[in-house]
Enzyme design. Structure first.
Site, PDB file in Angstrom:
ATOM      1  NE  ARG A   1      -3.812   0.473   1.926  1.00 22.66           N
ATOM      2  CZ  ARG A   1      -5.040   0.477   2.434  1.00 22.66           C
ATOM      3  NH1 ARG A   1      -5.327   1.211   3.491  1.00 22.66           N
ATOM      4  NH2 ARG A   1      -5.985  -0.272   1.904  1.00 22.66           N
TER       5      ARG A   1
ATOM      6  CG  HIS B   1      -8.366  -0.152  -2.874  1.00 20.73           C
ATOM      7  ND1 HIS B   1      -7.531  -1.209  -2.552  1.00 20.73           N
ATOM      8  CD2 HIS B   1      -9.000   0.196  -1.719  1.00 20.73           C
ATOM      9  CE1 HIS B   1      -7.672  -1.490  -1.273  1.00 20.73           C
ATOM     10  NE2 HIS B   1      -8.536  -0.650  -0.745  1.00 20.73           N
TER      11      HIS B   1
ATOM     12  CD  GLN C   1     -12.650  -2.800  -0.657  1.00 20.07           C
ATOM     13  OE1 GLN C   1     -11.899  -2.611   0.281  1.00 20.07           O
ATOM     14  NE2 GLN C   1     -13.742  -3.557  -0.559  1.00 20.07           N
TER      15      GLN C   1
ATOM     16  CG  ASP D   1     -13.944   5.111  -0.600  1.00 18.98           C
ATOM     17  OD1 ASP D   1     -14.090   4.985   0.638  1.00 18.98           O
ATOM     18  OD2 ASP D   1     -12.838   5.047  -1.158  1.00 18.98           O
TER      19      ASP D   1
ATOM     20  CB  CYS E   1     -14.154  -0.010   0.116  1.00 14.86           C
ATOM     21  SG  CYS E   1     -13.471   1.649   0.137  1.00 14.86           S
TER      22      CYS E   1
ATOM     23  NE  ARG F   1      -9.410  -5.794   0.321  1.00  9.41           N
ATOM     24  CZ  ARG F   1      -8.760  -4.725   0.807  1.00  9.41           C
ATOM     25  NH1 ARG F   1      -9.441  -3.732   1.355  1.00  9.41           N
ATOM     26  NH2 ARG F   1      -7.433  -4.636   0.714  1.00  9.41           N
TER      27      ARG F   1
HETATM   28  N1   CP Z   1     -11.076  -0.662   2.392  1.00  8.66           N
HETATM   29  C1   CP Z   1      -9.794  -0.649   2.849  1.00  8.66           C
HETATM   30  O1   CP Z   1      -8.822  -0.764   2.076  1.00  8.66           O
HETATM   31  O2   CP Z   1      -9.682  -0.552   4.192  1.00  8.66           O
HETATM   32  P1   CP Z   1      -8.330  -0.219   4.969  1.00  8.66           P
HETATM   33  O3   CP Z   1      -7.870   1.152   4.525  1.00  8.66           O
HETATM   34  O4   CP Z   1      -8.717  -0.258   6.422  1.00  8.66           O
HETATM   35  O5   CP Z   1      -7.327  -1.265   4.629  1.00  8.66           O
END
Ligand code: CP
Length: 314
Positions: free
Chosen positions: A106, A133, A136, A229, A269, A297
């Protein structure tokens, strides 16, 4: 671990072909019912899970998922490394990929995961960048398939920041699945034209479609899935006021559900801000699949790792 085959990465949703995406989703559905059905990491072999940004769901699902595949999740936060002192991404890739069988990262720009992948001996998975992403959306597609029994031909509308990583991943991943993807956003927050063009091209082959609109009624009418989101993603801190003002009419509330298809399901998400991008009565109501989505996930990423490791001959 080299099999002589080119290493496959998952940096964007369209790194999986429609057939490969379907294969991963089928395996994810299998793993959702039998969590220990596959043990490709038995040994244990390690997967590095690197974070330059905060996370709950990604951290938990990769950690638990790698363990359930028989492996060891090596979770590293950037603050505990030399990233702040400028260690090159390529050097990180060279060091880490000699000791693990996959890397999930990430980070900020998409160029960073691309650089990691280019220098890595093992598959690199985008665990969120500013642009995409894809893990997700893989989980979201699994969630929709569990609810409807199919994906192709359904209409998914994303409301809110159409220039966000989630909107971009819905465009690419949704088009790959044959969804009719609508991005419903203020014009100043429309998606990248490159991403839209790629999604249109994919949709032309899968029977899906792509539509970008600022018109809320047009965007939500007859939608099978409404998704949203946060209005201010990581990296845009400080813009909350201006964004909230222009995105207020795109809030996923009962009015949007009222014009959507009967039985429309809702995705977010997480983390969510009730009363901002989504109404509490919606996220906590009967149309919501938000917590199934969060659980998925785990299953989707496990299936993705199995696929990538198999491709690598691991
Ligand atoms: N949806 C998601 O990626 O959650 P986090 O940022 O908590 O990993």
């Amino acid at each position: 671990m080299s099999s002589g085959r080119p290493v496959r990465h998952f940096l964007r949703d369209d790194d999986l072909s429609p057939a490969e995406q379907a294969q991963v989703l089928d395996l994810a559905a299998e793993l959702a019912t039998d969590r220990f059905a596959r043990q490709p990491l038995a040994g244990p072999q390690s997967v590095a899970v690197l974070f330059d940004k905060p996370s709950l769901r990604t951290r938990v699902s990769f950690s638990v998922g790698v363990a359930e595949l028989g492996g060891y999740p090596l979770v590293i936060d950037a603050g505990g490394t030399h990233a702040g002192r400028g260690e090159p991404v390529e050097d990180v890739a060279r060091v880490v990929s000699r000791q693990v069988v996959a890397i999930a990262w990430r980070t900020f720009g998409q160029d960073r995961v691309a650089a990691m992948a280019a220098a890595s001996r093992v598959p690199v998975v985008n665990a969120l960048t500013d642009q995409f992403h894809p893990c997700q959306v893989l989980a979201d597609l699994l969630t929709i398939k569990q609810a409807y029994g199919r994906l192709a031909g359904l209409t998914l509308t994303f409301l809110g920041d159409g220039s966000s990583n989630m909107a971009h991943s819905y465009l690419l991943g949704g088009a790959t699945a044959g969804l009719h993807v609508r991005i419903c956003a203020p014009e100043a927050y429309w998606p990248s034209t490159d991403v839209v063009a790629t999604a249109v091209s994919i949709a032309g082959r899968t029977g899906g479609s792509v539509h970008v609109t600022a018109d809320v009624k047009m965007g939500c009418t007859d939608a099978d899935v409404l998704a949203t989101d946060v209005w201010t993603s990581m990296g845009h801190e400080g813009q909350e006021g201006a964004r909230s003002e222009v995105m207020l009419q795109y809030s996923l509330d009962a009015g949007k559900l009222a014009v959507a298809s009967e039985g429309c399901r809702v995705l977010h998400c997480l983390p969510a801000h009730r009363g901002e991008e989504i109404a509490a009565e919606v996220i906590d109501g009967p149309a919501s699949l938000v917590f199934e989505q969060a659980e998925n996930r785990l299953h989707a990423q496990k299936a993705l790792l199995c696929f990538l490791l198999e491709q690598a001959g691991t």
